[in-house]
Design a protein around this motif. Structure first.
Motif, PDB file in Angstrom:
ATOM      1  N   LYS A  85       0.975  -1.368   0.047  1.00 52.55           N
ATOM      2  CA  LYS A  85       0.161  -0.065  -0.030  1.00 52.55           C
ATOM      3  C   LYS A  85       0.852   1.411  -0.072  1.00 52.55           C
ATOM      4  CE  LYS A  85      -3.911   1.637   2.737  1.00 52.55           C
ATOM      5  NZ  LYS A  85      -4.275   1.698   3.969  1.00 52.55           N
ATOM      6  N   ASP A  86       1.990   1.271   1.015  1.00 52.51           N
ATOM      7  CA  ASP A  86       2.642   2.534   1.034  1.00 52.51           C
ATOM      8  C   ASP A  86       3.573   2.630  -0.030  1.00 52.51           C
ATOM      9  OD1 ASP A  86       1.598   2.866   3.291  1.00 52.51           O
ATOM     10  OD2 ASP A  86       3.039   1.911   4.422  1.00 52.51           O
ATOM     11  N   LEU A  87       3.655   1.780  -0.896  1.00 55.34           N
ATOM     12  CA  LEU A  87       4.720   1.923  -2.177  1.00 55.34           C
ATOM     13  C   LEU A  87       3.741   2.043  -3.465  1.00 55.34           C
ATOM     14  CD1 LEU A  87       7.005  -1.084  -1.300  1.00 55.34           C
ATOM     15  CD2 LEU A  87       7.261   1.355  -1.321  1.00 55.34           C
ATOM     16  N   GLY A  88       2.611   2.501  -3.094  1.00 50.39           N
ATOM     17  CA  GLY A  88       1.462   2.520  -4.400  1.00 50.39           C
ATOM     18  C   GLY A  88       0.912   1.481  -5.055  1.00 50.39           C
ATOM     19  N   GLY A  89       1.020   0.326  -4.256  1.00 47.85           N
ATOM     20  CA  GLY A  89       0.525  -0.791  -4.832  1.00 47.85           C
ATOM     21  C   GLY A  89      -1.032  -0.693  -5.053  1.00 47.85           C
ATOM     22  N   ASP A  90      -1.950  -0.098  -4.166  1.00 42.87           N
ATOM     23  CA  ASP A  90      -3.273   0.044  -4.263  1.00 42.87           C
ATOM     24  C   ASP A  90      -3.727   0.488  -5.514  1.00 42.87           C
ATOM     25  OD1 ASP A  90      -3.626  -1.503  -2.468  1.00 42.87           O
ATOM     26  OD2 ASP A  90      -4.408  -0.108  -1.127  1.00 42.87           O
ATOM     27  N   ALA A  91      -2.870   1.650  -6.148  1.00 43.42           N
ATOM     28  CA  ALA A  91      -2.968   2.296  -7.359  1.00 43.42           C
ATOM     29  C   ALA A  91      -2.706   1.446  -8.499  1.00 43.42           C
ATOM     30  CB  ALA A  91      -2.130   3.858  -7.046  1.00 43.42           C
ATOM     31  N   LEU A  92      -2.232   0.492  -8.496  1.00 43.65           N
ATOM     32  CA  LEU A  92      -2.026  -0.304  -9.497  1.00 43.65           C
ATOM     33  C   LEU A  92      -3.166  -0.762 -10.061  1.00 43.65           C
ATOM     34  CD1 LEU A  92       1.656  -2.012  -8.902  1.00 43.65           C
ATOM     35  CD2 LEU A  92       0.932  -0.268 -10.670  1.00 43.65           C
ATOM     36  N   PRO A  93      -3.463  -0.986 -11.517  1.00 41.88           N
ATOM     37  CA  PRO A  93      -4.679  -1.723 -11.896  1.00 41.88           C
ATOM     38  C   PRO A  93      -4.748  -3.039 -11.387  1.00 41.88           C
ATOM     39  CG  PRO A  93      -3.097  -1.310 -13.763  1.00 41.88           C
ATOM     40  CD  PRO A  93      -2.598  -0.694 -12.736  1.00 41.88           C
ATOM     41  N   SER A  94      -5.510  -3.692 -11.189  1.00 45.32           N
ATOM     42  CA  SER A  94      -5.650  -5.166 -10.708  1.00 45.32           C
ATOM     43  C   SER A  94      -5.336  -6.136 -11.783  1.00 45.32           C
ATOM     44  CB  SER A  94      -7.113  -5.662  -9.892  1.00 45.32           C
ATOM     45  OG  SER A  94      -7.961  -5.237 -10.831  1.00 45.32           O
ATOM     46  N   ASN A  95      -5.364  -7.215 -11.486  1.00 45.52           N
ATOM     47  CA  ASN A  95      -4.810  -8.410 -12.598  1.00 45.52           C
ATOM     48  C   ASN A  95      -5.995  -8.606 -13.261  1.00 45.52           C
ATOM     49  OD1 ASN A  95      -3.897 -10.673  -9.839  1.00 45.52           O
ATOM     50  ND2 ASN A  95      -2.557  -9.300 -10.984  1.00 45.52           N
ATOM     51  N   LEU A  96      -5.689  -8.785 -14.712  1.00 49.12           N
ATOM     52  CA  LEU A  96      -6.680  -8.824 -15.602  1.00 49.12           C
ATOM     53  C   LEU A  96      -6.403  -9.609 -16.754  1.00 49.12           C
ATOM     54  CD1 LEU A  96      -9.019  -6.082 -17.041  1.00 49.12           C
ATOM     55  CD2 LEU A  96      -7.394  -7.107 -18.604  1.00 49.12           C
ATOM     56  N   LEU A  97      -7.485 -10.756 -17.213  1.00 50.35           N
ATOM     57  CA  LEU A  97      -7.256 -11.469 -17.874  1.00 50.35           C
ATOM     58  C   LEU A  97      -8.037 -11.152 -19.315  1.00 50.35           C
ATOM     59  CD1 LEU A  97      -6.360 -14.407 -18.875  1.00 50.35           C
ATOM     60  CD2 LEU A  97      -8.517 -15.396 -17.942  1.00 50.35           C
ATOM     61  N   SER A  98      -7.218 -10.780 -20.442  1.00 56.82           N
ATOM     62  CA  SER A  98      -7.877 -10.419 -21.397  1.00 56.82           C
ATOM     63  C   SER A  98      -7.966 -11.637 -22.819  1.00 56.82           C
ATOM     64  CB  SER A  98      -7.408  -9.156 -22.263  1.00 56.82           C
ATOM     65  OG  SER A  98      -7.338  -9.136 -23.411  1.00 56.82           O
ATOM     66  N   LEU A  99      -9.165 -11.911 -23.295  1.00 57.17           N
ATOM     67  CA  LEU A  99      -9.086 -12.636 -24.114  1.00 57.17           C
ATOM     68  C   LEU A  99      -9.534 -12.172 -25.411  1.00 57.17           C
ATOM     69  CD1 LEU A  99     -11.162 -14.992 -21.986  1.00 57.17           C
ATOM     70  CD2 LEU A  99      -9.210 -15.870 -22.885  1.00 57.17           C
ATOM     71  N   ARG A 100      -8.530 -12.032 -26.493  1.00 55.80           N
ATOM     72  CA  ARG A 100      -8.775 -10.999 -27.793  1.00 55.80           C
ATOM     73  C   ARG A 100      -9.543 -12.126 -28.669  1.00 55.80           C
ATOM     74  NH1 ARG A 100      -3.768  -9.759 -26.459  1.00 55.80           N
ATOM     75  NH2 ARG A 100      -3.156 -10.981 -28.096  1.00 55.80           N
ATOM     76  N   ILE A 101     -10.628 -11.778 -29.201  1.00 53.43           N
ATOM     77  CA  ILE A 101     -11.381 -12.671 -30.049  1.00 53.43           C
ATOM     78  C   ILE A 101     -10.968 -12.323 -31.594  1.00 53.43           C
ATOM     79  CG2 ILE A 101     -13.641 -13.337 -30.936  1.00 53.43           C
ATOM     80  CD1 ILE A 101     -14.650 -12.713 -27.895  1.00 53.43           C
ATOM     81  N   GLN A 102     -10.984 -10.855 -31.713  1.00 51.29           N
ATOM     82  CA  GLN A 102     -10.384 -10.307 -33.001  1.00 51.29           C
ATOM     83  C   GLN A 102     -10.068  -8.890 -32.791  1.00 51.29           C
ATOM     84  OE1 GLN A 102     -13.835 -10.990 -35.680  1.00 51.29           O
ATOM     85  NE2 GLN A 102     -14.758  -8.967 -34.785  1.00 51.29           N
ATOM     86  N   PRO A 103      -9.348  -8.183 -33.678  1.00 50.63           N
ATOM     87  CA  PRO A 103      -8.256  -8.882 -34.281  1.00 50.63           C
ATOM     88  C   PRO A 103      -7.164  -9.586 -33.609  1.00 50.63           C
ATOM     89  CG  PRO A 103      -7.663  -6.774 -34.481  1.00 50.63           C
ATOM     90  CD  PRO A 103      -8.845  -6.791 -33.587  1.00 50.63           C
ATOM     91  N   ASN A 104      -5.836 -10.156 -34.121  1.00 50.36           N
ATOM     92  CA  ASN A 104      -4.794 -10.535 -33.393  1.00 50.36           C
ATOM     93  C   ASN A 104      -5.146 -11.460 -32.259  1.00 50.36           C
ATOM     94  OD1 ASN A 104      -3.326  -8.922 -34.996  1.00 50.36           O
ATOM     95  ND2 ASN A 104      -3.785  -7.232 -33.302  1.00 50.36           N
ATOM     96  N   GLU A 105      -6.127 -12.559 -32.342  1.00 47.11           N
ATOM     97  CA  GLU A 105      -6.512 -13.566 -31.498  1.00 47.11           C
ATOM     98  C   GLU A 105      -5.562 -13.809 -30.234  1.00 47.11           C
ATOM     99  OE1 GLU A 105      -8.241 -16.732 -34.223  1.00 47.11           O
ATOM    100  OE2 GLU A 105     -10.206 -15.840 -33.811  1.00 47.11           O
ATOM    101  N   GLY A 106      -6.017 -13.736 -29.322  1.00 51.44           N
ATOM    102  CA  GLY A 106      -4.821 -14.097 -28.270  1.00 51.44           C
ATOM    103  C   GLY A 106      -5.185 -13.954 -26.855  1.00 51.44           C
ATOM    104  N   ILE A 107      -4.383 -14.030 -25.982  1.00 54.54           N
ATOM    105  CA  ILE A 107      -4.810 -13.927 -24.606  1.00 54.54           C
ATOM    106  C   ILE A 107      -3.492 -13.159 -23.917  1.00 54.54           C
ATOM    107  CG2 ILE A 107      -5.153 -15.235 -22.332  1.00 54.54           C
ATOM    108  CD1 ILE A 107      -5.926 -17.677 -24.434  1.00 54.54           C
ATOM    109  N   SER A 108      -4.060 -12.222 -22.895  1.00 55.55           N
ATOM    110  CA  SER A 108      -2.952 -11.599 -22.004  1.00 55.55           C
ATOM    111  C   SER A 108      -3.326 -11.642 -20.693  1.00 55.55           C
ATOM    112  CB  SER A 108      -2.579 -10.358 -22.664  1.00 55.55           C
ATOM    113  OG  SER A 108      -3.523  -9.452 -22.290  1.00 55.55           O
ATOM    114  N   LEU A 109      -2.489 -11.392 -19.828  1.00 54.39           N
ATOM    115  CA  LEU A 109      -2.762 -11.406 -18.323  1.00 54.39           C
ATOM    116  C   LEU A 109      -1.740 -10.565 -17.860  1.00 54.39           C
ATOM    117  CD1 LEU A 109      -3.829 -12.970 -15.825  1.00 54.39           C
ATOM    118  CD2 LEU A 109      -1.733 -14.428 -15.749  1.00 54.39           C
TER     119      LEU A 109
END
Ligand SMILES: NC(=O)c1ccc[n+]([C@@H]2O[C@H](COP(=O)([O-])OP(=O)(O)OC[C@H]3O[C@@H](n4cnc5c(N)ncnc54)[C@H](OP(=O)(O)O)[C@@H]3O)[C@@H](O)[C@H]2O)c1
Length: 517
Positions: free
Chosen positions: A388-412
């Motif tokens: 928290k004191d290092l700005g951890g709370d301000a970071l975006p949380s984990n996100l799993l993205s499944l791209r269907i189109q274009p460039n089909e793929g997955i990112s975490l």
């Protein structure tokens, strides 16, 4: 050799193992149409050119109204294949493929013409030793679906069985009805001639690699399923964005709108795949059973839900990709007073132990800045934050993205420490792109045609799913066009933006935001 192939490209092995196709005749109704030329014939050609190829006696008969010769139809096919097929055009391959292709002129309402067609199919069958297998593909306007099915029945072209020595299947394009009542009526008409297990309702989204990968990701990995619930997932957002307008389909779109065109089928299918419980097996009926359960848990929105949780928009003139874009109401075939929505954003709840408290946000529209489809699963931040004191709370949380189109793929997306003497955190992405393999994923229509030939209906929608999805959409339509309509007005948005301001507010009032795609 096989081992090396697997190491170099594990997907390639997966692709070829899944194919054993019996000879059959694929009869395409609406063969001189756009879908046939851009999608179906190119898909069949690519399948024929793939390894292992389709059997040589898999024949294609195009059926439509105009008096074309075989040669005219072949030329039409060749042009479409040159422009749209995944597999490169080769003259030698085309020469062989062309031998499979022929044309029959049939007026869909003419019963005698169906009898002639039946006789012709029998001749082709005998000539090529096909053994009676048929796929009837309805690539026509929806008003012809039941007429064609009825005429196939009258001409005795349909063996009403799923366990005979040969098969007979009906593939039906979208849209499947325009509300629950018409879908149920159409189902009733088709079921008079075909058994439910002989009917394959197309939702081409289900043919896309990433969509099929949802099940593998969720149920073949130990890291996701234990955290796949409201305990760990903050929300899910699904975007199906198009940068094009209605093009030359203004007349069709006026009758449909974004809710019917995209939400009823593709988007609700994506929701069911993301949200469903583990099926008992990979059998089509087990998967569909789980999907139906999700639709039941979503239920029907009340008028109040519609007013609060659904936004409808219509594009105005603007710029997309630096090109001027005209107002929807100035498009060909569109009324100058049109009330048809070209954009929908909505928030839905799934009333189950797994999902209570985790909203699903959906947005889809035309004339948005990008053509992109994505499912994003946003996880919660840790309950106790050590950083928290290092700005951890301000970071975006984990996100799993499944791209269907274009460039089909997955990112975490996950947090890492930046290299250096101090403890600094940064959110990073781990990416998997199908493009990294030296194989182009098959087109959705290739996969779906192949599955129809193999008798695998997993990626097709069942009667109950279709009708339930319409029930969901009907409630929204009736709120819009009934008493609640005044409180749920159609709002304009400028072409080239991500939809109306109200769509941002829909998610922002919950302390969340749409992904920037
Ligand atoms: N196009 C796409 O990208 C796309 C995408 C997804 C779904 N779909 C769905 O696929 C279906 C077909 O769309 P499409 O764009 O290919 O349509 P289309 O270009 O308008 O083609 C319609 C076809 O139906 C034939 N036809 C019409 N009336 C007939 C009659 N009375 N007797 C015999 N043939 C008749 C036409 O033959 P003639 O030209 O010889 O009259 C033509 O081959 C629709 O349900 C559409 O919603 C299309």
């Amino acid at each position: 050799m096989q081992a090396n192939l697997t190491l170099d490209n594990p997907l390639r092995v997966g692709l070829s193992e899944a194919r054993t196709v019996e000879p059959c005749i694929v009869v395409i109704f609406g063969a001189t149409g756009d879908l046939t030329q851009r999608k179906l014939l190119p898909a069949l050609y690519s399948l024929a050119a793939d390894q292992p190829p389709l059997p040589n006696n898999l024949m294609i008969v195009g059926v439509a109204r105009r008096p074309w010769t075989n040669e005219q139809f072949r030329k039409y096919a060749e042009d479409g294949i040159k422009e749209h097929a995944r597999q490169p055009y080769s003259e030698a391959l085309w020469e062989t493929f062309a031998q499979r292709v022929s044309y029959e002129q049939v007026e869909f309402g003419d019963t005698e013409a169906f009898e002639r067609l039946g006789a012709r199919l029998n001749e082709i069958d005998a000539e090529h030793g096909i053994g009676g297998n048929r796929i009837f593909y309805l690539a026509t306007a929806p008003e012809y679906y039941s007429t064609i099915a009825a005429n196939l029945g009258k001409a005795n072209m349909v063996e009403r069985t799923v366990s005979g020595p040969s098969y007979c299947r009906l593939v039906v394009e979208k849209p499947f009805g325009r509300d629950q009542a018409s879908a149920a009526e159409l189902n009733g008409e088709l079921n008079k001639v075909f058994k439910e297990d002989q009917i394959y309702r197309i939702d081409h989204y289900l043919g896309k690699e990433t969509v099929q990968n949802i099940l593998v990701m969720r149920f073949s990995n130990t890291i996701f399923e234990p955290i796949w619930s409201a305990d760990h997932i903050d929300h899910v957002q699904i975007t199906v964005a198009e940068s094009i307008g209605v093009e030359n389909r203004g007349g069709y779109y006026e009758e449909s709108g974004a809710l019917r065109d995209m939400v009823q089928n593709h988007m609700l299918q994506l929701v069911t795949l993301v949200a469903m419980d583990q099926p008992l097996s990979l059998a089509a009926n087990d998967i569909r059973q789980r999907k139906v359960e999700v639709l039941r848990e979503i239920g029907i929105m009340s008028e109040r839900d519609v007013v609060n949780n659904v936004v409808r928009g219509q594009y105005e003139a603007g710029q997309v990709n630096y090109q001027p874009a005209i107002d929807y109401r100035d498009e060909q075939g569109v009324s100058e007073h049109s009330q048809t929505e070209t954009f929908v954003a909505l928030k839905l709840a799934i009333n189950s132990q797994r999902w209570a408290g985790t909203p699903f946000y959906l947005r889809t529209g035309k004339r948005l800045p990008e053509r992109v489809s994505e499912i994003a699963v946003k996880f919660k931040r840790p309950r106790f934050s050590l950083f928290k004191d290092l700005g951890g709370d301000a970071l975006p949380s984990n996100l799993l993205s499944l791209r269907i189109q274009p460039n089909e793929g997955i990112s975490l997306r996950f947090d890492v420490k930046l290299p250096g003497q101090t403890m600094q955190l940064r959110a990073m992405n781990m990416d998997f792109a199908y493009g990294k393999f030296d194989t182009t994923p098959p087109e959705a229509y290739e996969r779906l045609l192949l599955d129809a030939m193999r008798g695998d209906s997993t990626l097709f929608t069942r009667r109950e799913e279709t009708e339930m999805a319409w029930g969901f959409v009907d409630a929204i339509e009736s709120a819009w066009h009934g008493g609640a309509g005044a409180n749920s007005p159609l709002v304009p948005y400028t072409s080239g933006t991500w939809g109306p301001r109200k769509a941002m507010e829909l998610i922002e009032r919950d302390g969340r935001s749409w992904r920037r795609l």
